[in-house]
Design a protein around this motif. Sequence first.
Motif, PDB file in Angstrom:
ATOM      1  N   TYR A  13       0.840  -1.201   0.000  1.00  0.00           N
ATOM      2  CA  TYR A  13       0.000   0.000   0.000  1.00  0.00           C
ATOM      3  C   TYR A  13       0.871   1.246   0.000  1.00  0.00           C
ATOM      4  O   TYR A  13       0.434   2.325  -0.359  1.00  0.00           O
ATOM      5  CB  TYR A  13      -0.944  -0.013   1.200  1.00  0.00           C
ATOM      6  N   PHE A  14       2.113   1.082   0.437  1.00  0.00           N
ATOM      7  CA  PHE A  14       3.113   2.138   0.420  1.00  0.00           C
ATOM      8  C   PHE A  14       4.357   1.594  -0.259  1.00  0.00           C
ATOM      9  O   PHE A  14       4.562   0.377  -0.298  1.00  0.00           O
ATOM     10  CB  PHE A  14       3.448   2.596   1.848  1.00  0.00           C
ATOM     11  N   VAL A  15       5.186   2.464  -0.788  1.00  0.00           N
ATOM     12  CA  VAL A  15       6.415   2.051  -1.471  1.00  0.00           C
ATOM     13  C   VAL A  15       7.303   1.268  -0.497  1.00  0.00           C
ATOM     14  O   VAL A  15       7.557   1.733   0.621  1.00  0.00           O
ATOM     15  CB  VAL A  15       7.177   3.276  -2.021  1.00  0.00           C
ATOM     16  N   GLN A  16       7.748   0.095  -0.948  1.00  0.00           N
ATOM     17  CA  GLN A  16       8.606  -0.758  -0.117  1.00  0.00           C
ATOM     18  C   GLN A  16       9.760  -1.308  -0.947  1.00  0.00           C
ATOM     19  O   GLN A  16       9.569  -1.710  -2.093  1.00  0.00           O
ATOM     20  CB  GLN A  16       7.819  -1.939   0.460  1.00  0.00           C
ATOM     21  N   HIS A  17      10.935  -1.353  -0.354  1.00  0.00           N
ATOM     22  CA  HIS A  17      12.106  -1.933  -1.006  1.00  0.00           C
ATOM     23  C   HIS A  17      12.063  -3.456  -0.874  1.00  0.00           C
ATOM     24  O   HIS A  17      11.462  -3.997   0.061  1.00  0.00           O
ATOM     25  CB  HIS A  17      13.394  -1.383  -0.373  1.00  0.00           C
ATOM     26  N   PHE A  18      12.719  -4.127  -1.791  1.00  0.00           N
ATOM     27  CA  PHE A  18      12.794  -5.588  -1.777  1.00  0.00           C
ATOM     28  C   PHE A  18      13.241  -6.111  -0.412  1.00  0.00           C
ATOM     29  O   PHE A  18      12.647  -7.056   0.120  1.00  0.00           O
ATOM     30  CB  PHE A  18      13.760  -6.066  -2.872  1.00  0.00           C
ATOM     31  N   GLY A  43       0.011  -6.430 -13.911  1.00  0.00           N
ATOM     32  CA  GLY A  43      -0.295  -5.015 -13.758  1.00  0.00           C
ATOM     33  C   GLY A  43      -0.801  -4.633 -12.381  1.00  0.00           C
ATOM     34  O   GLY A  43      -1.388  -3.572 -12.199  1.00  0.00           O
ATOM     35  N   LEU A  44      -0.545  -5.495 -11.393  1.00  0.00           N
ATOM     36  CA  LEU A  44      -1.034  -5.241 -10.041  1.00  0.00           C
ATOM     37  C   LEU A  44      -0.044  -4.464  -9.180  1.00  0.00           C
ATOM     38  O   LEU A  44      -0.411  -3.930  -8.136  1.00  0.00           O
ATOM     39  CB  LEU A  44      -1.414  -6.557  -9.368  1.00  0.00           C
ATOM     40  N   ILE A  45       1.225  -4.423  -9.615  1.00  0.00           N
ATOM     41  CA  ILE A  45       2.234  -3.619  -8.923  1.00  0.00           C
ATOM     42  C   ILE A  45       3.070  -2.891  -9.965  1.00  0.00           C
ATOM     43  O   ILE A  45       3.085  -3.254 -11.145  1.00  0.00           O
ATOM     44  CB  ILE A  45       3.163  -4.451  -8.017  1.00  0.00           C
ATOM     45  N   GLY A  76      -4.179  -3.153  -8.612  1.00  0.00           N
ATOM     46  CA  GLY A  76      -3.773  -4.079  -7.565  1.00  0.00           C
ATOM     47  C   GLY A  76      -4.505  -3.853  -6.257  1.00  0.00           C
ATOM     48  O   GLY A  76      -4.911  -4.795  -5.591  1.00  0.00           O
ATOM     49  N   LEU A  77      -4.677  -2.594  -5.894  1.00  0.00           N
ATOM     50  CA  LEU A  77      -5.407  -2.269  -4.657  1.00  0.00           C
ATOM     51  C   LEU A  77      -6.857  -2.708  -4.757  1.00  0.00           C
ATOM     52  O   LEU A  77      -7.423  -3.249  -3.807  1.00  0.00           O
ATOM     53  CB  LEU A  77      -5.326  -0.776  -4.367  1.00  0.00           C
ATOM     54  N   MET A  78      -7.464  -2.484  -5.919  1.00  0.00           N
ATOM     55  CA  MET A  78      -8.858  -2.887  -6.096  1.00  0.00           C
ATOM     56  C   MET A  78      -9.008  -4.397  -6.046  1.00  0.00           C
ATOM     57  O   MET A  78      -9.937  -4.927  -5.431  1.00  0.00           O
ATOM     58  CB  MET A  78      -9.396  -2.317  -7.408  1.00  0.00           C
ATOM     59  N   HIS A  80      -7.004  -6.480  -4.478  1.00  0.00           N
ATOM     60  CA  HIS A  80      -6.719  -6.884  -3.100  1.00  0.00           C
ATOM     61  C   HIS A  80      -7.923  -6.650  -2.205  1.00  0.00           C
ATOM     62  O   HIS A  80      -8.260  -7.480  -1.371  1.00  0.00           O
ATOM     63  CB  HIS A  80      -5.493  -6.103  -2.595  1.00  0.00           C
ATOM     64  N   ASN A  81      -8.569  -5.512  -2.379  1.00  0.00           N
ATOM     65  CA  ASN A  81      -9.718  -5.174  -1.539  1.00  0.00           C
ATOM     66  C   ASN A  81     -10.970  -5.934  -1.904  1.00  0.00           C
ATOM     67  O   ASN A  81     -11.902  -6.008  -1.103  1.00  0.00           O
ATOM     68  CB  ASN A  81      -9.990  -3.668  -1.588  1.00  0.00           C
ATOM     69  N   ALA A  82     -11.010  -6.499  -3.102  1.00  0.00           N
ATOM     70  CA  ALA A  82     -12.202  -7.247  -3.549  1.00  0.00           C
ATOM     71  C   ALA A  82     -12.292  -8.619  -2.882  1.00  0.00           C
ATOM     72  O   ALA A  82     -13.339  -9.247  -2.888  1.00  0.00           O
ATOM     73  CB  ALA A  82     -12.183  -7.407  -5.058  1.00  0.00           C
ATOM     74  N   LEU A  83     -11.177  -9.073  -2.317  1.00  0.00           N
ATOM     75  CA  LEU A  83     -11.161 -10.412  -1.697  1.00  0.00           C
ATOM     76  C   LEU A  83     -11.479 -10.367  -0.226  1.00  0.00           C
ATOM     77  O   LEU A  83     -11.317  -9.442   0.442  1.00  0.00           O
ATOM     78  CB  LEU A  83      -9.791 -11.068  -1.929  1.00  0.00           C
TER      79      LEU A  83
END
Length: 83
Positions: A13-18, A43-45, A76-78, A80-83
């Motif tokens: 949900y926020f930028v994260q490094h590997f 296309g989810l990230i 991707g957010l949509m 994720h939230n749909a589940l």
Amino acid sequence: MTDAEFDLLDELYFVQHFSHLKDSLGWENQLLLKTLTSLYSSGLIKCLSSPDEERFDQVDVYSEGEDLYYLATKKGLMAHNAL
């Protein structure tokens, strides 16, 4: 969406490094790279070179992935939230 993809999206949900993702999830590199590749190709990230610099070229997550940052896309957010 697999359980691994769902769990990984939950972190993006926020930028994260590997390295942060690896530490947070406790996964081996191969599982993390495989899951990132799957989400990216769907296309989810999106991938970023730095926290503020999105990559617009085609990224080979397996070869570059350990040096990149990641963020869920609106799609991707949509999903994720749909589940």
